[in-house]
Motif scaffolding. Structure first.
Motif, short mmCIF file in Angstrom:
data_model
loop_
_atom_site.label_atom_id
_atom_site.label_comp_id
_atom_site.label_asym_id
_atom_site.label_seq_id
_atom_site.Cartn_x
_atom_site.Cartn_y
_atom_site.Cartn_z
N ILE A 115 0.86 -1.19 0.00
CA ILE A 115 0.00 0.00 0.00
C ILE A 115 0.90 1.23 0.00
O ILE A 115 1.75 1.41 0.86
CB ILE A 115 -0.94 0.07 1.21
N ASP A 116 0.66 2.07 -0.98
CA ASP A 116 1.41 3.30 -1.16
C ASP A 116 0.51 4.41 -0.62
O ASP A 116 -0.54 4.70 -1.21
CB ASP A 116 1.67 3.44 -2.67
N TYR A 117 0.83 4.96 0.53
CA TYR A 117 -0.07 5.96 1.13
C TYR A 117 0.71 6.98 1.93
O TYR A 117 1.90 6.81 2.18
CB TYR A 117 -1.13 5.27 1.98
N GLY A 118 0.01 8.04 2.35
CA GLY A 118 0.69 9.12 3.06
C GLY A 118 1.18 10.14 2.04
O GLY A 118 0.60 11.20 1.87
N GLY A 119 2.25 9.76 1.36
CA GLY A 119 2.76 10.57 0.26
C GLY A 119 3.02 12.04 0.56
O GLY A 119 2.73 12.89 -0.28
N PRO A 120 3.56 12.37 1.74
CA PRO A 120 3.81 13.79 2.02
C PRO A 120 4.98 14.29 1.18
O PRO A 120 5.79 13.50 0.70
CB PRO A 120 4.19 13.80 3.50
N ASN A 121 5.03 15.58 1.01
CA ASN A 121 6.13 16.17 0.25
C ASN A 121 7.14 16.79 1.19
O ASN A 121 6.79 17.60 2.04
CB ASN A 121 5.58 17.21 -0.72
N VAL A 122 8.38 16.38 1.03
CA VAL A 122 9.45 16.87 1.89
C VAL A 122 9.58 18.39 1.74
O VAL A 122 9.43 18.92 0.64
CB VAL A 122 10.77 16.17 1.52
N SER A 320 10.20 12.90 -14.63
CA SER A 320 8.92 13.40 -14.13
C SER A 320 8.41 12.54 -12.98
O SER A 320 8.96 11.49 -12.66
CB SER A 320 7.90 13.39 -15.26
N TYR A 321 7.31 13.01 -12.41
CA TYR A 321 6.58 12.29 -11.35
C TYR A 321 6.15 10.91 -11.87
O TYR A 321 6.17 9.92 -11.14
CB TYR A 321 5.38 13.18 -10.99
N GLU A 322 5.81 10.85 -13.17
CA GLU A 322 5.41 9.56 -13.76
C GLU A 322 6.60 8.61 -13.80
O GLU A 322 6.48 7.41 -13.54
CB GLU A 322 4.88 9.75 -15.19
N THR A 324 9.29 8.49 -11.89
CA THR A 324 9.66 7.92 -10.59
C THR A 324 8.64 6.88 -10.16
O THR A 324 8.99 5.86 -9.56
CB THR A 324 9.82 8.99 -9.48
N ASP A 325 7.37 7.09 -10.50
CA ASP A 325 6.37 6.07 -10.15
C ASP A 325 6.60 4.78 -10.94
O ASP A 325 6.44 3.68 -10.41
CB ASP A 325 4.95 6.59 -10.36
N LEU A 326 6.97 4.93 -12.19
CA LEU A 326 7.24 3.75 -13.02
C LEU A 326 8.47 2.99 -12.49
O LEU A 326 8.47 1.77 -12.39
CB LEU A 326 7.47 4.22 -14.46
N ARG A 348 -7.97 13.57 -7.63
CA ARG A 348 -7.57 14.40 -8.78
C ARG A 348 -6.28 13.89 -9.44
O ARG A 348 -5.87 14.38 -10.48
CB ARG A 348 -7.39 15.86 -8.32
N GLN A 349 -5.65 12.89 -8.82
CA GLN A 349 -4.44 12.33 -9.45
C GLN A 349 -4.75 11.13 -10.34
O GLN A 349 -3.85 10.40 -10.75
CB GLN A 349 -3.43 11.92 -8.37
N GLU A 350 -6.02 10.93 -10.62
CA GLU A 350 -6.40 9.72 -11.36
C GLU A 350 -5.69 9.61 -12.72
O GLU A 350 -5.22 8.54 -13.10
CB GLU A 350 -7.91 9.68 -11.55
N1 ARG Z 1 3.42 13.22 -3.04
C1 ARG Z 1 2.17 13.14 -3.75
C2 ARG Z 1 1.32 14.39 -3.42
O1 ARG Z 1 1.44 15.00 -2.36
C3 ARG Z 1 1.40 11.90 -3.45
C4 ARG Z 1 2.09 10.59 -3.77
C5 ARG Z 1 1.15 9.49 -4.16
N2 ARG Z 1 1.82 8.24 -4.46
C6 ARG Z 1 2.46 7.95 -5.60
N3 ARG Z 1 3.04 6.79 -5.73
N4 ARG Z 1 2.51 8.80 -6.59
O2 ARG Z 1 0.48 14.73 -4.21
#
Ligand code: ARG
Length: 580
Positions: A115-122, A320-322, A324-326, A348-350
């Protein structure tokens, strides 16, 4: 087997014996309790399939079902709803079984899930949006574990993109003389960095503001992002130091919220896998060069909306964000081999996840057999129906929100709780209030956070459930102090039976909640269960009841509801206070 499931199996057997198909045999709590306790609504469809009269077919099946010893009555209502009322003895037997066996529930077939959750931004403030991902993800993790899955929770920090470049540039502008910005810097960390977490939280919005009005600032931040992504010693060290400062603070907040991650990985951890992934993709001819960038096409002929290609390498050569996810998927599939990966993120990240998932399957970075699931959630709004803000209209930080809720709960605690205990109790109730409110609506809907309503001791609220739990605990303590024994022996009337009927539904609520990846059914169930218990409690004097069979049953009932409360509150990651 769980009691309700056992009944469903029995109904299936009867249907089969009478030449009906058995796809959809569900026994659900009755919507008309005056007609029966549980109902089976599938008979109409089954009869129609065979060209029979639905109500006659339902009557025929009901007549057979009524021979079951567990059923007190079986009747047909309307065009073919079959209503069942159970015998007290059947429910008592089942409750006794639940009370004495090791686990309240039965596990599902094993699965390995990330489970990928939380996802805070440093280096950015933790805001209320991150609350939802943390709450929902944590509870899904706990729920899945209770149902027997092996689950790995990964916070997936946002620690790699332009946001880091912006913060670093602002720091460089303010403190050009510190070590990491000097030519010959080789350290691992920046020992002379004059910055605290509060500074960081203030720096990001300023830097982000500048980047919107000053193209040169933006260009420079991009250059720094590139350098830091390509192993520049000074920026890498600065990044490490920023991470340190930021993570310490985050860990504190998550701990308060009872959120525990197994992995503290981030976008930056994908860096190590990007070269091998790119090599693979290029060798298989799966990328396309387009205006200086490198992309993967992901649109499909059946798309109603235009799905843009996944941008793998931007024209300025940053990823990109894509990407790193890949690359994170590359890592997870090679090193964890999960059956499923769930992403708990803002709905909204769908589109982002559609692109990533499609690219991952298309390029076979992950096998078809691995299921990727996007678990999108809605926004938590303020009373005005707009995203939650501070009083003066600023972005509400998670800490700010927690403080407000704590203040509101503190006021409602009885005066006899004082000092340290008062502080701890209000903290525990505040977290319970916040979490219960956050999990109460279906995750995908937006909801209004009404502090007055959610901190009330009555209604569908955390305090209501906690209060009910604390009261049961003290009743059980008294019973224990007086060596009272308990067993399920006899029921008095409707209110005690209603509690038992609720209890029977536990397993199905958990399974359906997991199926839907939403906690609202569990929150709702907790409310109904405790509401039924409250009605029963209000009508009877448990500890002074003279009929000893009833007294024993009622203590057993209290014990079972108490255990279920603890079990479910643990799934919701809500603690129970010492007193209230
Ligand atoms: N850091 C992202 C944000 O605050 C959420 C990350 C979600 N998880 C992922 N694998 N992209 O929007």
């Amino acid at each position: 087997m769980n009691f309700i499931k056992k009944q469903e199996e029995y109904i299936k057997k009867v249907l089969l014996e009478n030449q009906y198909s058995i796809e959809n045999v569900l026994l659900v709590p009755s919507s008309r309790p005056d007609l029966g306790e549980y109902q089976f609504n599938g008979m109409m469809a089954l009869a129609k399939k065979k060209g029979e009269n639905p109500s006659e077919a339902a009557q025929k099946i009901a007549n057979i079902l009524s021979k079951n010893e567990d059923y007190e009555s079986v009747s047909v209502a309307g065009p073919g709803f079959i209503n069942i009322t159970f015998h007290n003895s059947a429910l008592l037997k089942e409750a006794e079984h639940l009370l004495t066996k090791e686990s309240l529930i039965e596990p599902l077939p094993k699965k390995k899930v990330v489970i990928d959750y939380g996802g805070p931004n440093v280096a950015k403030i933790l805001h209320v949006g991150h609350l939802r991902s943390a709450n929902i993800g944590e509870s899904l993790k706990r729920l899945a574990r209770k149902l027997g899955y092996e689950v790995i929770g990964d916070i997936h920090l946002g620690d790699y993109g332009l946001q880091m470049g912006l913060v670093m540039l602002e720091i460089q502008t303010r403190y050009p003389h510190i070590s990491c910005f000097q030519e010959n810097f080789t350290g691992e960390a920046v020992n002379d960095l004059p910055i605290t977490n509060e500074d960081l939280l203030e720096i990001y919005p300023i830097a982000s503001g500048k980047s919107k009005t000053d193209p040169e600032f933006l260009e420079q931040a991009r250059a720094i992002t590139y350098q830091f992504q390509h192993d520049h010693k000074g920026y890498k060290a600065l990044w490490r130091s920023i991470m340190n400062i930021s993570l310490n603070d985050m860990k504190e907040v998550y701990q308060k919220l009872n959120v525990e991650f197994d992995l503290w990985k981030g976008e930056s951890d994908a860096e190590a896998f990007i070269p091998e992934m790119l090599e693979y993709l290029r060798k298989e001819n799966m990328t396309i060069l387009s205006e200086g960038a490198e992309i993967i096409e992901v649109k499909e002929p059946t798309d109603k909306l235009e799905i843009p290609p996944l941008l793998l390498i931007k024209s300025n050569q940053t990823v990109s964000y894509e990407t790193t996810d890949l690359a994170t998927l590359w890592d997870r599939t090679h090193h964890i081999h999960p059956d499923e990966i769930w992403y708990v993120a803002d709905k909204r990240q769908e589109l982002h996840f559609t692109q990533v998932f499609r690219a991952a399957y298309k390029t076979q970075i992950i096998p078809k057999t691995t299921k990727l699931e996007f678990i999108g959630f809605g926004t938590m709004n303020g009373l005005d129906g707009r995203p939650f803000k501070t009083r003066d209209g600023g972005v509400m930080s998670l800490r700010g929100l927690m403080n407000e809720v704590e203040k509101a709960t503190e006021e409602k605690i009885i005066p006899s709780i004082t000092g340290e205990e008062r502080k701890k109790v209000s903290e525990v109730i505040a977290v319970g209030t916040l979490k219960f409110a956050d999990l109460l609506s279906h995750r995908a809907t937006d909801y209004i956070f009404d502090l007055d309503k959610f901190s009330d001791a009555y209604g569908k609220t955390g305090p209501f459930i906690l209060y009910s739990t604390v009261r049961m605990r003290s009743l059980l303590k008294k019973a224990e102090a007086e060596n009272m024994t308990f067993n399920f022996l006899e029921l008095k009337d409707k209110t005690d039976k209603k509690v038992l009927l609720q209890i029977l539904n536990l397993q199905k609520v958990l399974e359906s909640s997991l199926q839907d990846k939403s906690l609202h059914e569990i929150a709702d169930y907790l409310y109904s269960l405790n509401n039924c218990y409250n009605n029963f409690y209000g009508e009877n004097r448990i500890l002074t009841e003279e009929n000893s069979n009833l007294k024993k049953t009622w203590i057993a009932l209290t014990k079972l509801v108490y255990e279920i409360n603890l079990f479910l509150l643990d799934i919701l990651a809500i603690e129970v206070p010492t007193r209230m």
